[in-house]
Scaffold this active site. Sequence first.
Site, PDB file in Angstrom:
ATOM      1  N   THR A 146      -9.492  44.330  -8.549  1.00 41.70           N
ATOM      2  CA  THR A 146      -8.940  43.037  -8.966  1.00 41.70           C
ATOM      3  C   THR A 146      -8.199  42.483  -7.757  1.00 41.70           C
ATOM      4  O   THR A 146      -8.790  41.837  -6.919  1.00 41.70           O
ATOM      5  CB  THR A 146      -8.030  43.188 -10.206  1.00 41.70           C
ATOM      6  OG1 THR A 146      -7.129  44.244  -9.984  1.00 41.70           O
ATOM      7  CG2 THR A 146      -8.870  43.476 -11.426  1.00 41.70           C
ATOM      8  N   LYS A 169      -9.050  51.930  -9.359  1.00 40.73           N
ATOM      9  CA  LYS A 169      -8.534  50.594  -9.033  1.00 40.73           C
ATOM     10  C   LYS A 169      -7.148  50.476  -9.669  1.00 40.73           C
ATOM     11  O   LYS A 169      -6.828  51.143 -10.644  1.00 40.73           O
ATOM     12  CB  LYS A 169      -9.446  49.492  -9.531  1.00 40.73           C
ATOM     13  CG  LYS A 169      -9.684  49.400 -11.000  1.00 40.73           C
ATOM     14  CD  LYS A 169      -8.782  48.534 -11.840  1.00 40.73           C
ATOM     15  CE  LYS A 169      -8.158  47.384 -11.115  1.00 40.73           C
ATOM     16  NZ  LYS A 169      -7.071  46.802 -11.999  1.00 40.73           N
ATOM     17  N   THR A 180      -3.310  47.610 -14.490  1.00 39.16           N
ATOM     18  CA  THR A 180      -4.230  48.552 -15.105  1.00 39.16           C
ATOM     19  C   THR A 180      -4.805  49.490 -14.059  1.00 39.16           C
ATOM     20  O   THR A 180      -5.217  49.061 -12.990  1.00 39.16           O
ATOM     21  CB  THR A 180      -5.401  47.817 -15.775  1.00 39.16           C
ATOM     22  OG1 THR A 180      -4.898  47.142 -16.907  1.00 39.16           O
ATOM     23  CG2 THR A 180      -6.475  48.806 -16.226  1.00 39.16           C
ATOM     24  N   GLU A 260       0.397  46.148  -4.713  1.00 38.00           N
ATOM     25  CA  GLU A 260       0.630  44.809  -4.209  1.00 38.00           C
ATOM     26  C   GLU A 260       2.068  44.474  -3.995  1.00 38.00           C
ATOM     27  O   GLU A 260       2.932  44.808  -4.789  1.00 38.00           O
ATOM     28  CB  GLU A 260       0.081  43.821  -5.196  1.00 38.00           C
ATOM     29  CG  GLU A 260      -1.348  43.610  -4.864  1.00 38.00           C
ATOM     30  CD  GLU A 260      -1.900  42.578  -5.736  1.00 38.00           C
ATOM     31  OE1 GLU A 260      -1.166  41.675  -6.126  1.00 38.00           O
ATOM     32  OE2 GLU A 260      -3.083  42.701  -6.024  1.00 38.00           O
ATOM     33  N   ASN A 379       3.613  38.272  -9.017  1.00 36.07           N
ATOM     34  CA  ASN A 379       3.651  38.420 -10.466  1.00 36.07           C
ATOM     35  C   ASN A 379       4.319  37.286 -11.203  1.00 36.07           C
ATOM     36  O   ASN A 379       4.575  37.389 -12.391  1.00 36.07           O
ATOM     37  CB  ASN A 379       4.319  39.754 -10.822  1.00 36.07           C
ATOM     38  CG  ASN A 379       3.402  40.896 -10.471  1.00 36.07           C
ATOM     39  OD1 ASN A 379       2.354  41.050 -11.085  1.00 36.07           O
ATOM     40  ND2 ASN A 379       3.751  41.644  -9.430  1.00 36.07           N
TER      41      ASN A 379
END
Lengths: 384, 384
Positions: A146, A169, A180, A260, A379
């Site tokens: 993603t 991932k 996730t 991230e 986010n």
Amino acid sequence: MSVTTPAGFRAAGVASGIKESGRPDVALVVNDGPRSAAAARVTRNRIKAAPVLWTEQVARGGRIGAVVLNSGNANACTGPDGFADVHHTAELVGDLLGIGAADVAVCSTGIIGVRLPTDRLFAGIRAAHAALDPDGGPAAAEAIMTTDTVPKQVARTASSGWRLGGMAKGAGMLAPELATMLVVLTTDADLEPHVLDAALGAATAVTFERLDTDGCLSTNDTVVLLASGASGVRPEPEEFTAVLVDACADLAHQLAADAEGAGKLITVEVRGAASEPDAVQVARAVARSNLVKCAIGGGDPNWGRILAAIGTTTARFEPDGIDVAINGVQVCRRSAIGEDRAKVDLSGRDVTITIELHAGAATARLLTTDLTAAYVHENSAYST
Amino acid sequence: MSVTTPAGFRAAGVASGIKESGRPDVALVVNDGPRSAAAARVTRNRIKAAPVLWTEQVARGGRIGAVVLNSGNANACTGPDGFADVHHTAELVGDLLGIGAADVAVCSTGIIGVRLPTDRLFAGIRAAHAALDPDGGPAAAEAIMTTDTVPKQVARTASSGWRLGGMAKGAGMLAPELATMLVVLTTDADLEPHVLDAALGAATAVTFERLDTDGCLSTNDTVVLLASGASGVRPEPEEFTAVLVDACADLAHQLAADAEGAGKLITVEVRGAASEPDAVQVARAVARSNLVKCAIGGGDPNWGRILAAIGTTTARFEPDGIDVAINGVQVCRRSAIGEDRAKVDLSGRDVTITIELHAGAATARLLTTDLTAAYVHENSAYST
């Protein structure tokens, strides 16, 4: 070095248009046998996405013939309609492969609360089926990304000849949804489902469950382990578990390293705990403290915040008996001032916080990341 | 509208040089009686700062003649030396006022793990004693500020004539340390220590304990309630508690509104819980989710993250039976897609998240803030 490294597996990754970017978003991993023993672990979040509820049931049978995964949509909080979408997905894969839908595991990751565009997904599944390849592992690993910046893969070869492969991932934030984590592990070892299940439980407990980038538990986390038996080798459970732990630790490290918005990779090491649960509880409290994570991000060896986080736990320790070292400098001794904190070098990417509780002999290690403005930006983007 | 609003109190705030900025950093609040009944609540963090350990003991006697507070240094994680510093501080205040050191409460807030500069503190205490004034409340409120942008004060007058006053600091981050919350409440009602204690327990449980800006529990949090009896009025415990709850809720709201780096003030309201602890657990899980807090900060009504946070709790509910409204828009119905989230207006400063668990009749409300890049910047600054 992928899920197709072990014998008996084919895989593919294709772009179906679920992702607006047009990047690959549908992956298929097929176990061609001769065996199809399997085990799985799913999120402990009580709000489980539809594919998680499905895959949990499938794994109970100890047999999985294929795993289909999509990125771009988590199919979570989508009600009975969302569950029907999973069922149809598994039926389609089963029909294409000539196996039962109940032998097909399904994983999804992406936005929550939006129905899957099943027309695109089903077309993607047909394309992936047509593209299945014994060297398709890397393509599959790419299709489950993603906001991951790199695909995460692993492979191990045991001295007795059997192999283990894997892809993962996540753990960084998804834009715009949850962190996730999806993991598919494959092996050509010939093992029974109960052996796989025990090994997977042992491995996840000390690897993926010791990865905590932001304390937020996803609705979709899934780890699936498939065994084809194609090597004809039946390793001892201990040998298999050891290799599996090693491979999972490698993937967990890759996940944390690509989290991230993270600037630093922090290892929290707790020693001298009265029990392993105590050690994990302390490590997790430190790993989840926003103040500790901000401080490390800012290059500040702020051990007071570490002690304050430890003080919120129920672990056994004397409040005035804790030692803390940061990157090897003993900044806190017996819960009070130790060596000069200016000696701590936090300029590198890796940071180790070592906590000695002086309450026993148990230990635990947990991986986390710092908290940065980049995490917040990532986010806080509007989700549509 | 301060701690000197009720009759029988004097206060002062002075600059002693503990803060490098030269701003006021020592406050003194004195109860001139005729009574000196008192109660206190301190942090549940097991790593308690030296002044917290001291004040806990002092409050056990049910009598406090004065509270001395300093900002700029938390005197936390300073070992036996730090505790001796508190003892000497209380002795000095006791000597100046002609009361016992055991009747003096001490509160500190600021950097952890650094010894108090007692020479400055003691000079400041002497200056504060000389400056004590029946109108000194506002000066005291200013002297306990750290990175607070405004002093927080409150006052109430009961119809029967007795008064209540209060001041608070914190809940935003301190630069560079913890979000210590210090609160001093005064009243001229004539009440016994056990009545004060019960009222304070009831009030803190639904106000300060329902304030959670970043999940980080300070080593120094202290709430002290002093009763002079100077009004000659002895209210019913219920009446007193109601006014105290109202005043504490006012201060808690002021604290949240000034939380550093926060752009939005978020009220998490849980309804239909099987019990109040269940309701609080759910509210806290949502209030502590970095993903929820980032989303709200970014103006994103991301209800999937709210459900994911709820799903991590042990509260009683059906996973497919939760409703969520954001600012009145029912974005999630029965854990699935509800009204269009685009209808949610998050442009204002105040945000209300309403969660219906459909598991009973209990409710709880908790105050929190969003997570912003400003919070990260504020808390990643090097501490020296």
